[in-house]
Design a protein around this motif. Structure first.
Motif, PDB file in Angstrom:
ATOM      1  N   ARG A 167       8.663  24.255 -16.850  1.00 28.72           N
ATOM      2  CA  ARG A 167       7.484  23.404 -16.623  1.00 28.72           C
ATOM      3  C   ARG A 167       7.545  22.143 -17.478  1.00 28.72           C
ATOM      4  O   ARG A 167       7.165  21.061 -17.043  1.00 28.72           O
ATOM      5  N   TYR A 168       8.039  22.289 -18.713  1.00 32.08           N
ATOM      6  CA  TYR A 168       8.164  21.147 -19.622  1.00 32.08           C
ATOM      7  C   TYR A 168       9.154  20.134 -19.040  1.00 32.08           C
ATOM      8  O   TYR A 168       8.862  18.938 -18.930  1.00 32.08           O
ATOM      9  N   GLY A 169      10.325  20.624 -18.617  1.00 29.95           N
ATOM     10  CA  GLY A 169      11.343  19.724 -18.058  1.00 29.95           C
ATOM     11  C   GLY A 169      10.874  19.064 -16.783  1.00 29.95           C
ATOM     12  O   GLY A 169      11.103  17.872 -16.550  1.00 29.95           O
ATOM     13  N   GLN A 170      10.193  19.839 -15.951  1.00 35.49           N
ATOM     14  CA  GLN A 170       9.705  19.317 -14.682  1.00 35.49           C
ATOM     15  C   GLN A 170       8.641  18.237 -14.914  1.00 35.49           C
ATOM     16  O   GLN A 170       8.622  17.196 -14.258  1.00 35.49           O
ATOM     17  N   MET A 171       7.728  18.482 -15.867  1.00 30.42           N
ATOM     18  CA  MET A 171       6.666  17.512 -16.165  1.00 30.42           C
ATOM     19  C   MET A 171       7.255  16.243 -16.765  1.00 30.42           C
ATOM     20  O   MET A 171       6.824  15.137 -16.434  1.00 30.42           O
ATOM     21  N   ARG A 220      13.905  24.452  -9.578  1.00 36.21           N
ATOM     22  CA  ARG A 220      14.091  25.806  -9.019  1.00 36.21           C
ATOM     23  C   ARG A 220      13.415  26.857  -9.912  1.00 36.21           C
ATOM     24  O   ARG A 220      12.713  27.740  -9.428  1.00 36.21           O
ATOM     25  N   ALA A 221      13.626  26.739 -11.213  1.00 37.79           N
ATOM     26  CA  ALA A 221      13.051  27.733 -12.133  1.00 37.79           C
ATOM     27  C   ALA A 221      11.521  27.630 -12.154  1.00 37.79           C
ATOM     28  O   ALA A 221      10.825  28.640 -12.237  1.00 37.79           O
ATOM     29  N   ALA A 222      10.989  26.410 -12.068  1.00 37.21           N
ATOM     30  CA  ALA A 222       9.530  26.239 -12.089  1.00 37.21           C
ATOM     31  C   ALA A 222       8.893  26.846 -10.838  1.00 37.21           C
ATOM     32  O   ALA A 222       7.771  27.363 -10.891  1.00 37.21           O
ATOM     33  N   THR A 237      -2.534  17.507 -13.571  1.00 40.02           N
ATOM     34  CA  THR A 237      -2.350  18.967 -13.606  1.00 40.02           C
ATOM     35  C   THR A 237      -1.249  19.399 -12.630  1.00 40.02           C
ATOM     36  O   THR A 237      -1.061  20.591 -12.404  1.00 40.02           O
ATOM     37  N   THR A 238      -0.576  18.413 -12.004  1.00 39.29           N
ATOM     38  CA  THR A 238       0.631  18.712 -11.224  1.00 39.29           C
ATOM     39  C   THR A 238       1.745  17.830 -11.771  1.00 39.29           C
ATOM     40  O   THR A 238       1.471  16.820 -12.422  1.00 39.29           O
ATOM     41  N   ALA A 239       2.990  18.231 -11.501  1.00 35.19           N
ATOM     42  CA  ALA A 239       4.123  17.413 -11.931  1.00 35.19           C
ATOM     43  C   ALA A 239       4.675  16.736 -10.695  1.00 35.19           C
ATOM     44  O   ALA A 239       5.585  17.249 -10.056  1.00 35.19           O
ATOM     45  N   GLY A 240       4.072  15.589 -10.319  1.00 36.61           N
ATOM     46  CA  GLY A 240       4.504  14.984  -9.065  1.00 36.61           C
ATOM     47  C   GLY A 240       4.184  13.521  -8.897  1.00 36.61           C
ATOM     48  O   GLY A 240       5.081  12.695  -8.877  1.00 36.61           O
ATOM     49  N   THR A 241       2.898  13.192  -8.792  1.00 33.03           N
ATOM     50  CA  THR A 241       2.558  11.838  -8.340  1.00 33.03           C
ATOM     51  C   THR A 241       2.920  10.772  -9.352  1.00 33.03           C
ATOM     52  O   THR A 241       3.227   9.658  -8.973  1.00 33.03           O
ATOM     53  N   VAL A 244      -5.214   5.492 -21.186  1.00 33.55           N
ATOM     54  CA  VAL A 244      -4.497   6.573 -21.865  1.00 33.55           C
ATOM     55  C   VAL A 244      -3.992   7.560 -20.802  1.00 33.55           C
ATOM     56  O   VAL A 244      -4.754   7.965 -19.923  1.00 33.55           O
ATOM     57  N   ALA A 245      -2.732   7.940 -20.885  1.00 34.39           N
ATOM     58  CA  ALA A 245      -2.190   9.026 -20.058  1.00 34.39           C
ATOM     59  C   ALA A 245      -1.943  10.224 -20.965  1.00 34.39           C
ATOM     60  O   ALA A 245      -1.310  10.083 -22.017  1.00 34.39           O
ATOM     61  N   ILE A 246      -2.482  11.374 -20.573  1.00 37.95           N
ATOM     62  CA  ILE A 246      -2.259  12.600 -21.356  1.00 37.95           C
ATOM     63  C   ILE A 246      -1.530  13.588 -20.453  1.00 37.95           C
ATOM     64  O   ILE A 246      -2.074  14.041 -19.445  1.00 37.95           O
ATOM     65  N   VAL A 247      -0.288  13.881 -20.790  1.00 37.46           N
ATOM     66  CA  VAL A 247       0.574  14.665 -19.902  1.00 37.46           C
ATOM     67  C   VAL A 247       0.957  15.964 -20.616  1.00 37.46           C
ATOM     68  O   VAL A 247       1.737  15.956 -21.564  1.00 37.46           O
ATOM     69  N   ASP A 248       0.359  17.050 -20.151  1.00 42.67           N
ATOM     70  CA  ASP A 248       0.480  18.345 -20.827  1.00 42.67           C
ATOM     71  C   ASP A 248       1.100  19.363 -19.862  1.00 42.67           C
ATOM     72  O   ASP A 248       0.432  19.827 -18.929  1.00 42.67           O
ATOM     73  N   PRO A 249       2.377  19.709 -20.040  1.00 40.81           N
ATOM     74  CA  PRO A 249       3.024  20.623 -19.086  1.00 40.81           C
ATOM     75  C   PRO A 249       2.353  21.991 -18.993  1.00 40.81           C
ATOM     76  O   PRO A 249       2.449  22.655 -17.956  1.00 40.81           O
TER      77      PRO A 249
END
Ligand SMILES: [Fe+2]
Length: 397
Positions: free
Chosen positions: A253-257, A241-243, A151-155, A185-190
């Motif tokens: 958010r999509y690009g960052q994720m 920056r935009a996020a 639920t974060t775009a980081g780790t 399974v990895a589920i990555v939802d921006p």
């Protein structure tokens, strides 16, 4: 055709979780995937904030809608300690509400929740204490399968074989690296990141950028990881920056994720380096959040490392949008650190370790901790001396 400048001398592996879903609304796939894994009873692990935001509840609804019973453990600690993993494992061991054992773990949250799920999975097949598995490939048996949903775009934890825990007894943060900690399974939802506050977006975003930039210059880098690392750097430079400025910006958010996800794939296969080795003691001794610690150290580490491969450092600068055409190689390479400082400042992160509350006289005490992270130090493009490590801490103050 451009060929990689450094060709690995030996064959190299490339590993990712067997199944990955990426995109807005991907979380809806959790039930199909749980069924495919043959699950009957799933334990959802999250931190209290994620549970309050309703994401863990939504995941349980989806599972139960597919006939899979679910339990919730929502007491995951930030920057989790070994003891906190044991508490989560106790909850898992008690079994589902009907008393039968769980057959699936679903981690939902930031890196802390996903790493805690990995620790619990490990303990379902291996005796304690957890500390005996710190290191690389020391886990003897595979535990319960995991679906990991960040639920974060980081780790990038959803795609890595790593879990980082705070060992309070030894006062250090250390990692367990094992293919047995890889999610099924990895589920990555921006869309799950839309409500993150700017501070968390910034710190986790700089953590992901550190993954991308460190893995790109790492000793273990390969032509495969270079693709992911450089594109991750570009995506984060273009979207962070935009996020931060407008959290509800779904394009940002999509690009960052996507950038964070690619950076996770890069570190799964190429690892991180000196910046992460220097960030862990700050987290352990001064509780500087992991992403912020990386953000504060990354520019000086990039400057230190760039002489190992000036053209690679220059390509990182270009990926962050720096105009490098016509510059001498050394000048072009130096633009990478410059770009990271600007991004970090624009994202609202502190200017240095001083502003993050680290006492100056504590800096020499972090050097041993840094150099003890052999897995990271050996993977750094330059072999750092004690003096160099202390100089980077001081430069980052
Ligand atoms: Fe990290």
């Amino acid at each position: 055709m451009q060929v990689p400048e450094r060709i690995p001398h030996t064959p190299f592996p490339f590993r990712v979780p067997a199944t990955q879903h990426f995109g807005a609304g991907a979380v809806e796939r959790v039930a199909d995937e749980a069924r495919r894994l043959g699950a009957r009873r799933a334990l959802v692990l999250s931190d209290p904030g994620v549970a309050r935001a309703g994401v863990a509840g939504r995941v349980r609804e989806l599972l139960e809608g597919a006939g899979i019973a679910s339990g919730l453990y929502d007491a995951v600690e930030p920057e989790p300690s070994v003891a906190s993993v044991e508490r989560a494992f106790d909850a898992a061991r008690r079994g589902a509400p009907d008393g039968a054992p769980y057959d699936l773990l679903v981690g939902v949250g930031g890196g802390s929740a996903l790493d805690t799920a990995k620790g619990v999975s490990l303990r379902t097949a291996n005796p304690g204490p957890l500390q005996q598995y710190f290191g690389v490939e020391l886990v003897p048996a595979t535990g319960l399968p995991m679906i990991l949903i960040p639920t974060t775009a980081g780790t990038g934890s959803e795609v890595t074989p790593n879990a980082i825990f705070d060992d309070a007894e030894r006062r250090l943060k250390a990692g367990i690296v094992s293919h047995r900690l890889m999610a099924s399974v990895a589920i990555v939802d921006p869309d799950l990141t839309l409500s993150l506050p700017p501070g968390v977006t910034a710190a986790s975003g700089l953590d992901a950028l550190t993954h991308a930039m460190e893995s790109y210059v790492a000793v273990k880098a390969t032509p495969h990881t270079d693709l992911y690392a450089l594109e991750a750097t570009r995506l984060i430079g273009a979207n962070l920056r935009a996020a931060v400025a407008r959290g509800e910006d779904r394009v940002a958010r999509y690009g960052q994720m996507l950038g964070s996800f690619f950076a996770g794939i890069a570190i799964t296969n190429a690892g991180t380096g000196l910046c992460h080795a220097m960030a862990y003691p700050l987290g352990s001794a001064c509780h500087v959040p992991h992403g912020m610690a990386n953000a504060l150290l990354l520019p000086a580490v990039l400057e230190y490392n760039m002489t190992a491969d000036l053209p690679k450092a220059a390509r990182l600068a270009a990926a962050l949008g720096e105009p490098i055409t016509g510059l001498a190689p050394r000048e072009a390479a130096a633009r990478a650190a410059h770009a990271v400082r600007a991004l970090s400042r624009d994202a609202g992160l502190p200017a240095g370790l001083r502003d993050a509350g680290v006492p100056e006289d504590a800096l020499p005490g972090f050097v041993d901790g840094t150099l003890s992270a052999a897995r990271l130090i050996d993977n750094n493009p330059r072999r750092p001396t004690r003096e160099a490590v202390l100089a980077i801490y001081r430069q980052s103050y």
